[in-house]
Design a protein around this motif. Sequence first.
Motif, short mmCIF file in Angstrom:
data_model
loop_
_atom_site.label_atom_id
_atom_site.label_comp_id
_atom_site.label_asym_id
_atom_site.label_seq_id
_atom_site.Cartn_x
_atom_site.Cartn_y
_atom_site.Cartn_z
N SER A 1 0.97 -1.39 0.23
CA SER A 1 0.13 -0.03 0.12
C SER A 1 0.83 1.34 0.00
O SER A 1 2.13 1.16 0.54
CB SER A 1 -1.14 -0.07 1.19
N PRO A 2 0.19 2.16 -0.65
CA PRO A 2 1.06 3.59 -0.45
C PRO A 2 1.35 3.97 1.06
O PRO A 2 0.50 3.92 1.85
CB PRO A 2 0.09 4.60 -1.10
N LEU A 3 2.56 4.34 1.10
CA LEU A 3 3.18 4.81 2.62
C LEU A 3 2.80 3.59 3.53
O LEU A 3 2.39 3.76 4.77
CB LEU A 3 2.51 6.13 3.08
N GLY A 4 2.62 2.23 3.07
CA GLY A 4 2.57 1.11 3.82
C GLY A 4 3.73 0.36 3.91
O GLY A 4 4.70 0.69 3.46
N PHE A 5 3.64 -1.05 4.40
CA PHE A 5 4.37 -1.97 4.46
C PHE A 5 3.94 -3.27 4.54
O PHE A 5 3.01 -3.52 4.74
CB PHE A 5 5.54 -1.66 5.79
N GLN A 6 4.98 -4.29 4.21
CA GLN A 6 4.52 -5.72 4.36
C GLN A 6 6.06 -6.31 5.15
O GLN A 6 7.03 -5.95 4.72
CB GLN A 6 4.69 -6.42 3.15
N SER A 7 5.45 -7.41 5.89
CA SER A 7 6.69 -8.06 6.44
C SER A 7 6.79 -9.49 6.19
O SER A 7 5.83 -10.16 5.92
CB SER A 7 6.56 -7.85 8.07
N PHE A 8 7.98 -10.20 6.10
CA PHE A 8 8.29 -11.27 5.65
C PHE A 8 9.00 -12.15 6.66
O PHE A 8 10.16 -11.56 7.04
CB PHE A 8 8.74 -11.27 4.16
N HIS A 9 8.82 -13.14 6.93
CA HIS A 9 9.62 -14.06 7.69
C HIS A 9 10.53 -15.12 7.08
O HIS A 9 9.89 -15.72 6.08
CB HIS A 9 8.37 -14.96 8.62
N VAL A 10 11.84 -14.72 7.45
CA VAL A 10 12.63 -15.60 6.56
C VAL A 10 13.44 -16.80 7.65
O VAL A 10 13.84 -16.01 8.78
CB VAL A 10 13.62 -14.64 6.10
N LYS A 11 13.42 -17.76 7.13
CA LYS A 11 14.08 -18.82 8.01
C LYS A 11 15.31 -19.54 7.23
O LYS A 11 14.77 -20.09 6.11
CB LYS A 11 13.12 -19.65 8.53
N ARG A 12 16.13 -19.73 7.90
CA ARG A 12 17.36 -20.58 7.17
C ARG A 12 17.18 -22.00 7.08
O ARG A 12 16.77 -22.47 8.29
CB ARG A 12 18.91 -20.23 7.86
N LYS A 13 17.50 -22.63 6.04
CA LYS A 13 17.23 -24.14 5.91
C LYS A 13 18.53 -24.94 5.57
O LYS A 13 19.55 -24.62 6.41
CB LYS A 13 16.07 -24.28 4.97
#
Length: 464
Positions: free
Chosen positions: A144-156
């Motif tokens: 979204s404009p002036l918004g954010f998204q978060s992503f969960h990253v895990k090492r395998k």
Amino acid sequence: MGLMQNHNTITGTAKSHVTSDFVKILHQSITNGKRMASESMKKWASRDNTSHVPEFHSCLLLNISSCNYSSDSKTFIVTVYNPTAQLLTTFVRIPVQNFFHSVSDFAGNDMVTQMVPIPKQVKTIPGRVSSATMELVFLAENISPLGFQSFHVKRKNPIAKEPSNGPHPSINSLNVQTEFYHLSVDTQGRVHVYYTKGARDLHIKQYYNYYEGFEGSNAVAYQQSSGTHIFRPKQENSREVEKNITYQIYKGDLVEEIHLAINDWISQVIRMYDSKDIIEFDWLIGPIPVNDNVGKEIVSIFASNIQNNGKFYTDSNGREMIKRKLYKRPHYKLSLVEKVAGNYYPVTTKISIEDKRQMLRMSVMNDRSQGGSSLMPGKIELMVVVLIVQRRLLSDDGVGLDEPLNETAFGTGVVIKGKHTLVVGSLAEKDELVLREKVEFTSQPWIFFTPTSRTFHEWSQWFE
């Protein structure tokens, strides 16, 4: 902002110690901005006023694939902030170690990812200290404009070997292809681009040459040396760089790349993302050799079969485009002695050529101020310069600095890394094409990193 727009800062026409002071001030400013942005993200991302809000970190060295928060963490959060006033869809590249990684979006869905090796030339940049050997690539959509998204990253699991179609000792049938372009590289390291959208026959060759900087006494005009303020090549024609061509190809669901080394001091990654009708030329140049006592001015050349009749367009400091014509000025009759330098113009964001007959437009967008021209039909030249280091020359030009443009760092000549973006389209859809160029240039996210030991479920309970 005033310092960033200062003419000496943009063009690099300052003494070395002044340039170092500029760098210091700009670094202090962006560090303060980073701190304020982190505090804002902590309040914004938290679901309540918990006291366990983690830090949101920025990495200022992502351009050389270095970020300790991602490469040294087994689990971390990537937060992609959209600072623009429109929806943002962008590919995200994260430096990591030689492990596969899983990525979950804010809803817990598994993301499509691709692992791409960091080029050897980038890993050995003087001053780079990082455990990252790979880049994790995924697509962040509809932020979204002036918004954010978060992503969960895990090492395998560790990666057993590099996911490549190379390396190859020689070049025979090196090519990659998308629905818009077909790319190949010849034995001289020239990149051939064929525009395959529609029935238009557009062929572009990209390669690197250099001008030898003129050295003189500076006593009179015709003895003016090429230097910090003066671009004055010794010959009218640029010269080929020495070559020792090697390459690797990497193909996946998200991006296809050619990692091409021209010689020991010029290399680039030619990159095409899935469903994007642009080509990125991510170049790395330096240290420019001067052990032959010859100052060099490196140019990236995009040669095409576009018939532009000596006309080209450069931006006015990122605003409107100005029409240029070889050996012409709009308001007076020109008698030109310096036929190369006199046809070079400032290029802050973009240079374009057009073919009215084929109804085609080719633009090259740069990520820093440079000098540019179209000295031959269908050809765009961009002097490979950077905000601080422009070229490497061995004589002062006598204009006031009293020092040559021969800057060093970490005990050697400066290494610079930048990006050119090639955009091609139809003049019949010029408004849409110009908008696409503008969106490509301005739609850049701000990426934050948060090391964590929480699982996705634990993280999503506390944070957005």
